[in-house]
Design a protein around this motif. Structure first.
Motif, mmCIF file in Angstrom:
data_model
loop_
_atom_site.group_PDB
_atom_site.id
_atom_site.type_symbol
_atom_site.label_atom_id
_atom_site.label_comp_id
_atom_site.label_asym_id
_atom_site.label_seq_id
_atom_site.Cartn_x
_atom_site.Cartn_y
_atom_site.Cartn_z
ATOM 1 N N ILE A 1 17.258 -34.557 -83.776
ATOM 2 C CA ILE A 1 17.140 -33.333 -82.513
ATOM 3 C C ILE A 1 18.133 -33.872 -81.530
ATOM 4 C CG2 ILE A 1 14.618 -32.783 -83.162
ATOM 5 C CD1 ILE A 1 13.901 -34.620 -80.816
ATOM 6 N N LYS A 2 18.367 -32.582 -80.636
ATOM 7 C CA LYS A 2 19.252 -32.895 -79.546
ATOM 8 C C LYS A 2 18.900 -32.275 -78.432
ATOM 9 C CE LYS A 2 23.132 -29.773 -79.959
ATOM 10 N NZ LYS A 2 24.567 -29.614 -80.226
ATOM 11 N N GLU A 3 19.063 -32.789 -77.129
ATOM 12 C CA GLU A 3 18.757 -32.029 -75.696
ATOM 13 C C GLU A 3 19.802 -30.640 -75.613
ATOM 14 O OE1 GLU A 3 19.372 -32.977 -71.185
ATOM 15 O OE2 GLU A 3 18.438 -34.437 -72.421
ATOM 16 N N LYS A 4 19.251 -29.679 -75.505
ATOM 17 C CA LYS A 4 19.797 -28.487 -75.124
ATOM 18 C C LYS A 4 19.807 -28.222 -73.696
ATOM 19 C CE LYS A 4 19.752 -27.371 -79.704
ATOM 20 N NZ LYS A 4 20.854 -26.953 -80.520
ATOM 21 N N LYS A 5 18.867 -28.444 -73.032
ATOM 22 C CA LYS A 5 18.925 -28.041 -71.498
ATOM 23 C C LYS A 5 18.026 -28.897 -70.747
ATOM 24 C CE LYS A 5 17.623 -24.094 -68.682
ATOM 25 N NZ LYS A 5 17.106 -22.561 -68.401
ATOM 26 N N ARG A 6 18.589 -29.168 -69.366
ATOM 27 C CA ARG A 6 17.582 -29.852 -68.376
ATOM 28 C C ARG A 6 17.809 -29.318 -67.191
ATOM 29 N NH1 ARG A 6 15.987 -35.549 -68.277
ATOM 30 N NH2 ARG A 6 17.187 -35.795 -70.274
ATOM 31 N N SER A 7 16.634 -29.015 -66.521
ATOM 32 C CA SER A 7 16.617 -28.214 -65.248
ATOM 33 C C SER A 7 15.600 -29.190 -64.109
ATOM 34 C CB SER A 7 16.392 -26.900 -65.367
ATOM 35 O OG SER A 7 14.785 -26.700 -65.956
ATOM 36 N N TYR A 8 15.807 -28.909 -63.130
ATOM 37 C CA TYR A 8 14.885 -29.472 -62.137
ATOM 38 C C TYR A 8 14.695 -28.639 -60.817
ATOM 39 C CZ TYR A 8 17.057 -33.815 -64.120
ATOM 40 O OH TYR A 8 17.289 -34.899 -65.023
ATOM 41 N N GLY A 9 13.377 -28.795 -60.424
ATOM 42 C CA GLY A 9 13.066 -27.911 -59.468
ATOM 43 C C GLY A 9 12.080 -28.467 -58.676
ATOM 44 N N PRO A 10 11.435 -27.983 -57.396
ATOM 45 C CA PRO A 10 10.313 -28.486 -56.491
ATOM 46 C C PRO A 10 9.107 -28.581 -57.188
ATOM 47 C CG PRO A 10 11.137 -26.411 -55.746
ATOM 48 C CD PRO A 10 11.947 -26.808 -56.868
ATOM 49 N N PHE A 11 8.416 -29.781 -56.942
ATOM 50 C CA PHE A 11 7.153 -29.984 -57.407
ATOM 51 C C PHE A 11 6.023 -29.154 -56.664
ATOM 52 C CE2 PHE A 11 3.003 -32.097 -57.721
ATOM 53 C CZ PHE A 11 2.934 -32.427 -59.368
ATOM 54 N N THR A 12 5.703 -28.125 -57.565
ATOM 55 C CA THR A 12 4.598 -27.116 -56.749
ATOM 56 C C THR A 12 3.535 -26.830 -57.132
ATOM 57 O OG1 THR A 12 5.314 -25.429 -58.899
ATOM 58 C CG2 THR A 12 6.741 -25.356 -57.032
ATOM 59 N N SER A 13 2.897 -27.764 -58.501
ATOM 60 C CA SER A 13 1.398 -27.631 -59.097
ATOM 61 C C SER A 13 0.641 -28.941 -58.170
ATOM 62 C CB SER A 13 1.663 -27.877 -60.342
ATOM 63 O OG SER A 13 2.159 -29.065 -60.796
ATOM 64 N N TRP A 14 0.867 -29.293 -56.889
ATOM 65 C CA TRP A 14 0.024 -30.303 -56.513
ATOM 66 C C TRP A 14 -1.248 -29.946 -55.884
ATOM 67 C CZ3 TRP A 14 -1.799 -29.419 -51.655
ATOM 68 C CH2 TRP A 14 -1.432 -28.511 -50.899
ATOM 69 N N GLN A 15 -2.108 -31.161 -56.283
ATOM 70 C CA GLN A 15 -3.512 -30.882 -56.007
ATOM 71 C C GLN A 15 -4.016 -32.210 -55.785
ATOM 72 O OE1 GLN A 15 -6.111 -29.140 -58.370
ATOM 73 N NE2 GLN A 15 -5.242 -29.777 -60.173
ATOM 74 N N ILE A 16 -5.191 -32.860 -55.041
ATOM 75 C CA ILE A 16 -5.800 -33.711 -55.148
ATOM 76 C C ILE A 16 -7.197 -33.665 -55.979
ATOM 77 C CG2 ILE A 16 -6.892 -35.788 -53.624
ATOM 78 C CD1 ILE A 16 -5.283 -34.727 -51.429
ATOM 79 N N ASP A 17 -7.114 -34.278 -57.330
ATOM 80 C CA ASP A 17 -8.194 -34.067 -58.034
ATOM 81 C C ASP A 17 -9.089 -35.159 -58.002
ATOM 82 O OD1 ASP A 17 -9.918 -33.493 -60.171
ATOM 83 O OD2 ASP A 17 -8.375 -32.823 -61.714
ATOM 84 N N LYS A 18 -10.131 -34.932 -57.115
ATOM 85 C CA LYS A 18 -11.149 -36.170 -57.083
ATOM 86 C C LYS A 18 -11.902 -36.348 -58.027
ATOM 87 C CE LYS A 18 -10.904 -35.172 -51.891
ATOM 88 N NZ LYS A 18 -11.569 -34.579 -50.771
#
Length: 337
Positions: A76-93
């Protein structure tokens, strides 16, 4: 079986244990039932975690797409890599609480601690920053609560002693440990011998297996066997033989039990020594704990008249010691010199 010269001691060598007085009888102390259950969690000090310094740098979501490679060696080989802002934040107590239940067994109390900690940090840093640091927060909370649990458990343990509910006893029926009369040794396992390849002479049992004995323990055993003022020694087996249950969950299994021989009677002993050996790399919090427990045992032992057992223990003493790798030969020479 016992070496011929020591067979008169069969069934007569006892060691003290911590026991609970209950319903007019005695039973071994149980960590979960007698100590952990009695901890007052309201006394936990959360100041350390309430003042944690958090990393304010936002997390970044990354996506990596892989596929089959044209080169069979890579598969296998890497085809694509992308970055973006962290959007799914939550404090799961609830998630935080689940990670602490092996430390704080009451889920309601554990949740309250998580809630208090998360809210305090969110008030200073904001909920997003706390969510970025959730894994770090859980790790630090666990470590801190483990220390607080052990601190409060020691208080419970010592209070039980003061209240005369918990006793350090040496009695024949219950509340004492008796060394085994026989031990099993695999026929294909190498036997321990002295440095010059001669046979052991002072081991309590006729033969001693090398199985499960590290190099330091082997050296200590051989040194003991060559001591003229030692009567007999015994290699205490972990998770099988004599142990001390202190205020932490894991039992303490000492490495060696040996006796000195008073000048007035070379065929009897005056003191039983219960010894834990430690390598220098193991001088840590666990060793400090074991040293504290042993010191406590010695303190309680000086208050006891071991003749409670029977006349066989008249005028005998029991001492608990922790000996380090860089001092063991000197300490043994001091004890048996």
């Amino acid at each position: 079986g016992y070496r011929e010269r020591f067979r008169r001691f069969e069934g007569k060598i006892y060691l003290p244990k911590f026991v609970i007085q209950e319903n007019g009888s005695w039973r071994d102390i149980n960590y979960e039932m007698d100590i952990l259950r009695s901890i007052d969690w309201s006394l936990v000090n959360l100041d350390y975690v309430l003042n944690l310094a958090l990393d304010k740098k936002p997390l970044v979501d990354s996506e990596v797409v892989v596929g089959l490679s044209e080169d069979r060696k890579d598969v296998i080989k890497e085809k694509k890599r992308s970055y973006g802002p962290f959007t799914s934040w939550q404090i799961d107590k609830v998630f935080m609480t689940r990670q602490l239940l092996d430390v704080v067994p009451n889920p309601w109390i554990a949740y309250e601690m998580c809630d208090k900690t998360a809210n305090a940090l969110a008030g200073e840093y904001g909920e997003k920053v706390v969510s970025y640091n959730l894994a770090y927060l859980i790790e630090e909370l666990r470590k801190h609560l483990e220390k607080e649990r052990d601190r409060l458990a020691e208080t419970v343990f010592r209070d039980l002693i003061t209240e005369k509910t918990l006793w350090f006893f040496l009695i024949a029926s219950k509340g004492g440990y008796r060394l085994p009369r026989r031990m099993r040794i695999k026929s294909d396992v190498k036997r321990l011998v002295r440095a010059d390849n001669s046979q052991l002479e002072r081991s309590l049992f006729e033969e001693v297996s090398e199985e499960g004995i590290n190099e330091m323990e082997k050296s200590v055993a051989i040194c003991l066997d060559e001591q003229q003022k030692l009567l007999w020694w015994y290699r205490n087996l972990s998770r099988q033989d004599y142990y001390i249950q202190g205020w932490k969950k894991h039992k303490i299994y000492p490495d060696f039990i040996f006796t000195d021989s008073p000048p007035t009677n070379l065929d009897d002993y005056k003191t039983i020594y219960v010894v834990e050996t430690k390598g220098l790399h193991l001088q840590n919090e666990d060793t400090t704990y074991k040293t504290s427990v042993f010191e406590f045992c010695n303190k309680l032992g000086t208050q006891k008249d071991w003749r409670q057992l029977n006349l066989e223990f008249k005028n005998k003493r029991i001492e608990f010691k922790v000996i380090y790798e860089n001092e063991w030969r000197n300490r043994i020479n001091q004890i048996l010199g």
